[in-house]
Structure formats: C-alpha cells, structure tokens
Motif scaffolding. Sequence first.
Motif, short mmCIF file in Angstrom:
data_model
loop_
_atom_site.label_atom_id
_atom_site.label_comp_id
_atom_site.label_asym_id
_atom_site.label_seq_id
_atom_site.Cartn_x
_atom_site.Cartn_y
_atom_site.Cartn_z
N ILE A 207 -6.46 28.30 8.21
CA ILE A 207 -6.54 27.05 7.47
C ILE A 207 -7.97 26.69 7.11
O ILE A 207 -8.27 26.29 5.97
CB ILE A 207 -5.90 25.90 8.29
N TYR A 208 -8.89 26.85 8.04
CA TYR A 208 -10.25 26.36 7.84
C TYR A 208 -11.28 27.44 7.49
O TYR A 208 -12.20 27.20 6.72
CB TYR A 208 -10.70 25.59 9.10
N LEU A 209 -11.13 28.61 8.08
CA LEU A 209 -12.14 29.64 7.89
C LEU A 209 -11.95 30.45 6.60
O LEU A 209 -12.93 30.94 6.03
CB LEU A 209 -12.16 30.59 9.09
N THR A 210 -10.70 30.61 6.15
CA THR A 210 -10.46 31.40 4.93
C THR A 210 -11.19 30.82 3.72
O THR A 210 -11.86 31.56 3.00
CB THR A 210 -8.96 31.50 4.65
N PRO A 211 -11.10 29.51 3.46
CA PRO A 211 -11.86 28.96 2.32
C PRO A 211 -13.36 29.18 2.45
O PRO A 211 -14.06 29.43 1.47
CB PRO A 211 -11.51 27.46 2.35
N ILE A 212 -13.87 29.08 3.69
CA ILE A 212 -15.29 29.29 3.91
C ILE A 212 -15.66 30.74 3.58
O ILE A 212 -16.68 31.00 2.93
CB ILE A 212 -15.66 28.96 5.37
N TYR A 213 -14.79 31.69 3.98
CA TYR A 213 -15.05 33.10 3.69
C TYR A 213 -14.96 33.39 2.19
O TYR A 213 -15.78 34.13 1.64
CB TYR A 213 -14.04 33.96 4.45
N LYS B 121 -15.56 31.26 -0.16
CA LYS B 121 -16.76 30.68 -0.75
C LYS B 121 -17.95 31.61 -0.56
O LYS B 121 -18.77 31.81 -1.46
CB LYS B 121 -17.03 29.31 -0.12
N TYR B 122 -18.02 32.21 0.63
CA TYR B 122 -19.10 33.15 0.93
C TYR B 122 -19.04 34.36 -0.03
O TYR B 122 -20.07 34.80 -0.54
CB TYR B 122 -18.99 33.61 2.38
N MET C 68 -22.06 36.00 -6.91
CA MET C 68 -22.95 35.33 -7.85
C MET C 68 -24.40 35.78 -7.66
O MET C 68 -25.13 36.03 -8.63
CB MET C 68 -22.85 33.81 -7.69
N LYS C 69 -24.81 35.92 -6.40
CA LYS C 69 -26.16 36.38 -6.11
C LYS C 69 -26.37 37.80 -6.63
O LYS C 69 -27.42 38.13 -7.19
CB LYS C 69 -26.43 36.31 -4.61
N GLU C 70 -25.34 38.65 -6.43
CA GLU C 70 -25.43 40.03 -6.91
C GLU C 70 -25.50 40.07 -8.44
O GLU C 70 -26.26 40.86 -9.01
CB GLU C 70 -24.24 40.83 -6.41
#
Length: 347
Positions: A36-42, A44-45, A51-53
């Motif tokens: 629930i909480y970590l998947t969106p964070i991952y 986003k990462y 984007m950086k690449e």
Amino acid sequence: MKWRNEELSNNGKIRLVFISVSVVIFIVFFVFVSVIYLTPIYEKYKIEKAMKEKILVEKKRDERIKEQVKDLDEKFKNLKVIVEKNDNPENPVEIRAEKYYIINSKKFTFATNVIYSDKFIYLKAYEMVKYKISKNEWLYFFRGFEIRSKNGLYSTKNYDRYGIHLINGRLFSNHSSHYNDVMVCNEKTFEYKEYRNFITTDYTDLASSKEMTLEEIKAAEKIMENLQKSEANTYDSLRSQMKKEEEKKKESGKKDDPDASNIYYYQKNNYRAVFSKEELEKLGEIKEYEYRIRNSGNSYGNSYSNGKSESYSKEEYDEMLRNEGEITDDWEWESGEDNGEISKWEE
C-alpha cells in the motif's frame, strides 16, 4: 503430578501456536503495508531515475551537437584562403578553402576542402565549383558535402560525386540531375526526412527544407540544361587538367609552401597549366592576367603585354585563347542571360 505436567505441555503448545499465528499476521500486515505505502514510493523512484537518465542523455546529446558545430567553426577559422565574402545584412556569407583555383575569375573558379558559412549553416565539402550562369548570378556546386545547422538541430550529408547546388542563397538538389535523395536529420530526435527534389525556402536554413514544386523542378532542370550547353564543360575539362597536375605534384613528393597564398591560376604553357599567385607575381604576369580577364567580358579588342597595349579582332583573340588552352575548336560562347527561369528562384 503427571496430569499437571500434561497441562503445562498443552499451555506451551498453545503459546507456540499463538506466537506463530502472530508472526504470520505480522508478516501479512507488513507485506500489506509495503504494497500500500511502499509501492508508490518505489514507482516514484523509478520515474525520477528514468527522468535523470533522460536528462543525462539529452545533456550528452546537446554537448555532442555543440562539439560538432564547434569543430566545424574551428575548421572554418583555420582555413586561410577567403574565396568569397558577402556582408548581406539578411544572410552574411563567407566561403573559405584550403586551395582556390582561378581559371576565369569572371566565369569559372573552383576550390578544394571548402567550408561555406552563413547565418544558418556550415557546409563542408571536399570540392566547390562556381559557375557564372547569367549576368548577375553564380551557381555553386558542392561535391562530397556535410551540412550542419549552426544551432545544431539539423544536418545532412552525402559524400558521393553528385553533391548539392546553391543559387541565390538557397540550397537545392533535383533528382533528375543528382540521382540521389537528400536525407535531413533532426539531431535531437534522430528522425530523418527524405526529399526526392530538395530545396530550402529561407536561404539555407534546413528547417525550411521542402519538396520542390513542379515549377521549381522545371526551373532547376532548365538551369542544369543551360549549364550543359554553356562553356562550363570546357572549363570543367581545364579543372580536371589542373587537378591532375596537382595530383602529379603530390605523387612526386613535392610539398606546398606553408607560407604560400594557396591561390592558383590557370596559365597554360608548354609544360604546365597551374601557377601559384606567387609564381605569377615573380614572372610579372599576374597583372597581365587580371587585365586580360577584366577586358574579355564584352569585347575582344584589348590585351596587355610587356607594357604595351595590343588590339585583337575576335578571330585573333579566339586563336590566342586556343593557343593558351582556354577554348577548343568546338567551343561556342553562350551568353547565359537570364531567360526568366532563374528569376523564379528570387523570392
């Protein structure tokens, strides 16, 4: 006592089951929370990483484009022979070359290892030929070329013998004359656009590239047809003669003077046809050559030799040019006046 021990054993089993169930519940809860909480964070990462690449790739691409333009700019500045310079406020032009050959300064010249520069592009070619096609117009032909926008956005190149033409500040290449298409590359997207009959509408700006209209194709074909009928073929044969002489010079191992002007004149005699500007100056013939060229445009009556002014009839003048190798027996003058076709390009 035995009963009591069995009761304690059962209590231990119950506690063990309780602990096991608790651990399972905790693990399930942890996994649930993670999903629930970590998947969106991952996610986003991952997006930020992509984007950086992408930014890094674009930065490297922009640096590559800048380096390519900078490289052409440095090569242009290192060429010491200024073939032509035009300070047109709308589109200033300068052409530089490694070597510049003058057969007839009023009608035909050519240069090797050339870079053409204007407001929009650098055009690098291993040879440029310049033809007089009408009273006020010149046709430029660049053979074995690479063109790059000064903003780095567009490029095109073709190293075969057909090349590309420039007239009235606009680039063109019609298929019937060149038998090859022009491929314009967008350096940022790496997308190519192919043109069978190529022309630019805003001077040489590759961003203004388009397919020729039927009228433009006919005008281009007419220009090439008139060129074939003119004295261009005679001058082309002299150009070949000068190039062969230069090749023999290279094969002999003779090196060019690093301090020489690298400007050469066609001056036929019994043993050679190519004379450097310095050689003619030493022979005292450079002023005579330039005088003869200036006075050969509309009349046949004047020449200048050893401080004397001499008069020639047309027939005598033609015979003199034949002896010097500038015309042949089947040569016929074409005035090259604008017949209305060329003016269509002046828009």
